[in-house]
Design a protein around this motif. Structure first.
Motif, PDB file in Angstrom:
ATOM      1  N   HIS A   1      57.665  -4.625 -30.629  1.00 53.41           N
ATOM      2  CA  HIS A   1      57.316  -5.400 -29.428  1.00 53.41           C
ATOM      3  C   HIS A   1      55.802  -5.373 -29.196  1.00 53.41           C
ATOM      4  CE1 HIS A   1      61.623  -5.012 -27.529  1.00 53.41           C
ATOM      5  NE2 HIS A   1      61.605  -5.528 -28.758  1.00 53.41           N
TER       6      HIS A   1
ATOM      7  N   HIS B   1      59.688   1.628 -23.447  1.00 57.47           N
ATOM      8  CA  HIS B   1      61.104   1.590 -23.091  1.00 57.47           C
ATOM      9  C   HIS B   1      61.567   2.964 -22.651  1.00 57.47           C
ATOM     10  CE1 HIS B   1      62.380  -2.504 -23.883  1.00 57.47           C
ATOM     11  NE2 HIS B   1      61.501  -2.523 -24.869  1.00 57.47           N
TER      12      HIS B   1
ATOM     13  N   ASP C   1      53.818  -1.572 -25.251  1.00 54.54           N
ATOM     14  CA  ASP C   1      55.203  -1.692 -24.799  1.00 54.54           C
ATOM     15  C   ASP C   1      55.792  -0.315 -24.498  1.00 54.54           C
ATOM     16  OD1 ASP C   1      57.418  -3.377 -24.155  1.00 54.54           O
ATOM     17  OD2 ASP C   1      58.430  -2.623 -25.941  1.00 54.54           O
TER      18      ASP C   1
HETATM   19 MG    MG Z   1      59.877  -4.159 -25.110  1.00 55.68          MG
END
Ligand code: MG
Length: 381
Positions: free
Chosen positions: A266, A234, A232
């Motif tokens: 995540h 961000h 993941d």
């Molecule tokens: Mg995420």
């Protein structure tokens, strides 16, 4: 709807087991015996709540064994099983259920079907116990010599759970506290109340001696081990902190995300979903759904763990690597491990958090965002 509470009695000190650790806290297939017994009732759709009775001084061991389960604080039991059950029942008086199932914490392999049979009898207003007809020929011994053969006709071996209307069982325990009994049905019998026999299960063994643990391992059988991978990313944005692996880490940036943007949780959620072929986090929690705006990511991970549990699986270990130049992960690593272990319901030695920079190269190197990779190993039975 009648409210049913399961009272799991695990106050033993393990003297017969000859172990320093009371047997209910020993692992069976990597999971504490008590946790298996408790989870059988937590997962059962007809059980509304589970209360555990432990021995004095067993609070820490119990908290470790049952971490992550949503349970009321355990009740401290007494000197005998009977006293422990009575104290457990007294603890339920403040919010009395209609019915109570009493179960031995040392019976980790109780099936949903056995629980159902006891509940079905209770639905017909009969107290009931799980039991098995005796099939071995029974001998009464005089030392190590046979004194007599006992007629086994009509004999049953009592198991747990044993189910009762709550007020009647409480009353029997209060009235006959001085009448020694090794199970709860005995007190109903003394009170002259009927108790039904419903079929138990030969696999619903009580782990009492070390050999029983080996037998329980054989009944449990080998696990199918699977692995899942998650990744993941961000982007950094305005803010004063980032959420990483369930821990709030102060930083001069935040992350741009629909939820709290925790890349560690995540990635780990996706790893668990991947191991059971259950899609990905975006499928279960679409970013377009306003319900997940600002959501704390622990609920995503819990959902994946629940799906795993519904498939009879559990997490063996989880390993997360965070990739960023800043913030520094090291000072928060212990808290991250503890938090993830809590959500996963495993001991912290099964969780790892590592961190690396990307040597100032790429998007993480330029400080544009942060990334995480996770691997989860799960065992299915
Ligand atoms: Mg995420």
């Amino acid at each position: 709807m009648k409210r049913t509470v399961a009272l799991v009695v695990a106050a033993g000190t393990g003297q017969r087991f000859g172990s320093d650790v009371p047997k209910q806290f020993l692992p069976l297939g990597g999971v504490p015996i008590l946790r298996r017994a408790v989870e059988a009732f937590v997962r059962h759709p007809r059980i509304d709540a589970v209360r555990v009775v432990i021995g004095p001084g067993q609070e820490d061991a119990c908290a470790r064994a049952l971490s992550g389960l949503d349970l009321a604080a355990p009740v401290t039991g007494g000197a005998t099983r009977q006293a422990s059950v009575r104290l457990g029942l007294e603890a339920l008086v403040a919010d009395p259920p209609d019915r109570v199932l009493v179960h031995d914490g040392g019976r980790p392999l109780v099936s949903a079907a056995v629980i159902d049979r006891v509940l079905d009898a209770l639905d017909g207003d009969a107290a009931a116990i799980a039991a098995l007809p005796v099939t071995d020929t029974l001998k009464r011994g005089d030392g190590d010599t046979i004194a007599a053969t006992v007629d086994r006709a009509g004999l049953w071996a009592a198991q747990t759970p044993q189910g009762f209307p709550f007020p009647a069982l409480l009353d029997a325990h209060r009235r006959f506290a001085d009448h020694p009994a090794t199970d709860d049905a005995s007190l109903f019998e003394v009170a002259g109340l009927p108790v039904a026999l419903v079929p138990g299960d030969p696999d619903n063994i009580k782990v009492t001696m070390p050999d029983d643990l080996a037998r329980a391992e054989r009944i449990l059988g080998p696990a199918e081990v699977r692995t899942g991978l998650g990744y993941d990313v961000h982007r950094f944005g305005p803010g004063d902190h980032v959420m990483l692996c369930g821990v709030r880490v102060p930083h001069d940036r935040g992350v741009v995300a629909h939820s709290d943007g925790d890349v560690g949780l995540h990635a780990l959620t996706d790893a668990i979903l991947g191991a059971i072929g259950a899609g990905d986090i975006g499928q279960h929690f679409p970013p377009s759904d306003p319900r997940w705006r600002g959501a704390s990511s622990d609920r995503f991970l819990r959902h994946a763990v629940d799906l795993l549990g519904e498939r009879g699986g559990r997490v063996v270990n989880a390993d997360v690597t965070i990739v960023c130049e800043r913030p520094k992960v090291g000072p928060h690593r212990t808290a991250m491990v503890a938090r993830m272990a809590e959500i996963l319901g495993v001991t912290p030695d099964r969780v790892s958090v590592k961190a690396t920079t990307s040597e100032t190269m790429g998007f993480t190197g330029r400080g544009e965002g942060l990334a995480a990779q996770a691997v989860a190993t799960v065992a299915l039975r």
